[in-house]
Design a protein around this motif. Sequence first.
Motif, PDB file in Angstrom:
ATOM      1  N   GLU A  68       0.829  -1.204   0.000  1.00 57.58           N
ATOM      2  CA  GLU A  68       0.000   0.000   0.000  1.00 57.58           C
ATOM      3  C   GLU A  68       0.867   1.261   0.000  1.00 57.58           C
ATOM      4  N   ASN A  69       0.356   2.293  -0.625  1.00 55.55           N
ATOM      5  CA  ASN A  69       1.006   3.596  -0.618  1.00 55.55           C
ATOM      6  C   ASN A  69       0.430   4.393   0.552  1.00 55.55           C
ATOM      7  N   LEU A  70       1.130   4.363   1.668  1.00 54.34           N
ATOM      8  CA  LEU A  70       0.641   4.959   2.908  1.00 54.34           C
ATOM      9  C   LEU A  70       1.251   6.340   3.141  1.00 54.34           C
ATOM     10  N   ALA A  71       0.618   7.100   4.005  1.00 51.82           N
ATOM     11  CA  ALA A  71       1.215   8.343   4.512  1.00 51.82           C
ATOM     12  C   ALA A  71       2.078   7.950   5.712  1.00 51.82           C
ATOM     13  N   MET A  72       3.378   7.870   5.495  1.00 57.43           N
ATOM     14  CA  MET A  72       4.276   7.357   6.529  1.00 57.43           C
ATOM     15  C   MET A  72       4.512   8.394   7.633  1.00 57.43           C
ATOM     16  N   PHE A  73       4.541   7.913   8.868  1.00 62.26           N
ATOM     17  CA  PHE A  73       4.836   8.793   9.997  1.00 62.26           C
ATOM     18  C   PHE A  73       6.352   9.019  10.073  1.00 62.26           C
ATOM     19  N   PRO A  74       6.797  10.260  10.261  1.00 60.13           N
ATOM     20  CA  PRO A  74       8.234  10.563  10.257  1.00 60.13           C
ATOM     21  C   PRO A  74       8.901  10.245  11.592  1.00 60.13           C
ATOM     22  N   VAL A  75       8.664   9.031  12.069  1.00 58.34           N
ATOM     23  CA  VAL A  75       9.181   8.617  13.371  1.00 58.34           C
ATOM     24  C   VAL A  75       9.679   7.172  13.271  1.00 58.34           C
ATOM     25  N   GLU A  76      10.869   6.910  13.786  1.00 58.34           N
ATOM     26  CA  GLU A  76      11.337   5.534  13.943  1.00 58.34           C
ATOM     27  C   GLU A  76      10.800   5.049  15.287  1.00 58.34           C
ATOM     28  N   CYS A  77       9.951   4.022  15.244  1.00 67.75           N
ATOM     29  CA  CYS A  77       9.330   3.517  16.471  1.00 67.75           C
ATOM     30  C   CYS A  77      10.161   2.352  17.007  1.00 67.75           C
ATOM     31  N   VAL A  78      10.869   2.608  18.081  1.00 67.75           N
ATOM     32  CA  VAL A  78      11.807   1.630  18.626  1.00 67.75           C
ATOM     33  C   VAL A  78      11.302   1.120  19.970  1.00 67.75           C
ATOM     34  N   ALA A  79      11.338  -0.195  20.134  1.00 67.52           N
ATOM     35  CA  ALA A  79      11.047  -0.816  21.426  1.00 67.52           C
ATOM     36  C   ALA A  79      12.302  -1.514  21.909  1.00 67.52           C
ATOM     37  N   ARG A  80      12.604  -1.347  23.174  1.00 70.33           N
ATOM     38  CA  ARG A  80      13.779  -1.982  23.773  1.00 70.33           C
ATOM     39  C   ARG A  80      13.355  -2.808  24.982  1.00 70.33           C
ATOM     40  N   GLY A 107      14.672 -19.903  21.322  1.00 71.85           N
ATOM     41  CA  GLY A 107      16.038 -19.780  21.818  1.00 71.85           C
ATOM     42  C   GLY A 107      16.754 -18.514  21.405  1.00 71.85           C
ATOM     43  N   ILE A 108      15.979 -17.485  21.049  1.00 68.24           N
ATOM     44  CA  ILE A 108      16.566 -16.221  20.608  1.00 68.24           C
ATOM     45  C   ILE A 108      16.009 -15.076  21.446  1.00 68.24           C
ATOM     46  N   VAL A 109      16.880 -14.192  21.873  1.00 70.70           N
ATOM     47  CA  VAL A 109      16.480 -12.984  22.589  1.00 70.70           C
ATOM     48  C   VAL A 109      16.304 -11.851  21.582  1.00 70.70           C
ATOM     49  N   LEU A 110      15.152 -11.205  21.601  1.00 66.19           N
ATOM     50  CA  LEU A 110      14.930  -9.992  20.816  1.00 66.19           C
ATOM     51  C   LEU A 110      15.233  -8.810  21.724  1.00 66.19           C
ATOM     52  N   ALA A 111      16.412  -8.246  21.568  1.00 72.79           N
ATOM     53  CA  ALA A 111      16.845  -7.168  22.465  1.00 72.79           C
ATOM     54  C   ALA A 111      16.105  -5.872  22.188  1.00 72.79           C
ATOM     55  N   ASP A 112      15.950  -5.533  20.913  1.00 72.98           N
ATOM     56  CA  ASP A 112      15.218  -4.329  20.534  1.00 72.98           C
ATOM     57  C   ASP A 112      14.823  -4.441  19.072  1.00 72.98           C
ATOM     58  N   THR A 113      13.941  -3.579  18.645  1.00 79.63           N
ATOM     59  CA  THR A 113      13.524  -3.581  17.251  1.00 79.63           C
ATOM     60  C   THR A 113      13.041  -2.200  16.846  1.00 79.63           C
ATOM     61  N   LYS A 114      13.179  -1.905  15.564  1.00 79.79           N
ATOM     62  CA  LYS A 114      12.752  -0.630  14.990  1.00 79.79           C
ATOM     63  C   LYS A 114      11.610  -0.900  14.018  1.00 79.79           C
ATOM     64  N   LEU A 115      10.510  -0.182  14.183  1.00 77.03           N
ATOM     65  CA  LEU A 115       9.332  -0.361  13.341  1.00 77.03           C
ATOM     66  C   LEU A 115       8.984   0.952  12.644  1.00 77.03           C
ATOM     67  N   GLU A 116       8.275   0.819  11.515  1.00 79.81           N
ATOM     68  CA  GLU A 116       7.755   1.993  10.827  1.00 79.81           C
ATOM     69  C   GLU A 116       6.271   1.785  10.557  1.00 79.81           C
ATOM     70  N   PHE A 117       5.520   2.856  10.720  1.00 83.47           N
ATOM     71  CA  PHE A 117       4.076   2.807  10.522  1.00 83.47           C
ATOM     72  C   PHE A 117       3.649   3.902   9.550  1.00 83.47           C
ATOM     73  N   GLY A 118       2.533   3.642   8.881  1.00 85.53           N
ATOM     74  CA  GLY A 118       1.918   4.645   8.020  1.00 85.53           C
ATOM     75  C   GLY A 118       0.419   4.638   8.241  1.00 85.53           C
ATOM     76  N   ALA A 119      -0.264   5.573   7.609  1.00 87.82           N
ATOM     77  CA  ALA A 119      -1.713   5.673   7.768  1.00 87.82           C
ATOM     78  C   ALA A 119      -2.401   5.562   6.417  1.00 87.82           C
ATOM     79  N   ARG A 120      -3.534   4.834   6.410  1.00 88.69           N
ATOM     80  CA  ARG A 120      -4.405   4.815   5.244  1.00 88.69           C
ATOM     81  C   ARG A 120      -5.214   6.116   5.197  1.00 88.69           C
ATOM     82  N   ALA A 121      -5.931   6.293   4.108  1.00 86.92           N
ATOM     83  CA  ALA A 121      -6.732   7.513   3.955  1.00 86.92           C
ATOM     84  C   ALA A 121      -7.776   7.647   5.048  1.00 86.92           C
ATOM     85  N   ASP A 122      -8.260   6.504   5.585  1.00 86.46           N
ATOM     86  CA  ASP A 122      -9.275   6.565   6.641  1.00 86.46           C
ATOM     87  C   ASP A 122      -8.680   6.704   8.031  1.00 86.46           C
ATOM     88  N   GLY A 123      -7.345   6.844   8.112  1.00 90.58           N
ATOM     89  CA  GLY A 123      -6.680   7.027   9.396  1.00 90.58           C
ATOM     90  C   GLY A 123      -6.176   5.750  10.041  1.00 90.58           C
TER      91      GLY A 123
END
Length: 287
Positions: free
Chosen positions: A89-101, A189-205
């Motif tokens: 999809e062609n989304l309106a991407m949020f200008p934020v790197e969403c990181v969870a640690r 058997g794997i530890v997920l130490a942190d991850t970076k996600l990206e989100f966007g919005a559809r026309a309906d929000g």
Amino acid sequence: MTPEIPGATHLHSGKVRDLYTLPDGNLLMVASDRISAFDHVLSPGIPDKGEILTRMSLWWFEQLADIVPHHVISTDVPEQVAGRAVVCENLAMFPVECVARGYLTGSGLLDYAETGGVCGVALPEGLVDGSRLPEPIFTPATKAEMGEHDENVDFDHVVATVGLEVAERLRDLTLAVYSRAEQIARERGIVLADTKLEFGARADGTIVLADEVLTPDSSRFWPADDLRLGGPQPSFDKQIVRNWMLSPESGWDKASDAPPPTLPPEVLERTRARYIEAYERLTGQAF
């Protein structure tokens, strides 16, 4: 080199992905074999890396579909990029790197050493590299231009950028995705130490999970049976490349303006093997 794809118009190339627009308005996202380290795109690429990352993202999107919708429409793509591209999809991407640690390391460790917290989130005293945090935290960053560093920011910065309601939703989704993925990885058997996600919005929000997700390029995966508190962890990512670049063998000075050296065959193969191991251990599927 960015491939020319009939019927698609090249829109943008990042460090490792190429993005095209399609006649119907959707996007074609191609994962290349390029690899970057220390803000340089290196040469040559890692064989099969684009396909490994694409397969892994598709697998994770399925695991997370009940938490957040994703942007993938189809894997029916032109033959020249088959296996390493998706129509999305062609989304309106949020200008934020969403990181969870969930663990303290990397830039978070540097922030903690200076402030006693990460991105404005206070943490207990006495934590070291590799320490598990009392609970996962949302530590966003700005999206940097190619060749620049992402900059860690606090939650208030996200609010100022996208508004309170969206900022809270991005935070909650990021932590929900991390919690689900951390549990799945730990069972394997794997530890997920942190991850970076990206989100966007559809026309309906509607907020949609986009880009790649939970790959070794966007996440730190560590073997659970080999954690080493107080120092760098063995990892399922490009750490092999980073270590070689910093070694006397490479002859490269990180502080200089000199271009990085060509990666030797043994570094390419060891890195490829590490990516494949991460894919196979997480998904249970042979590459």
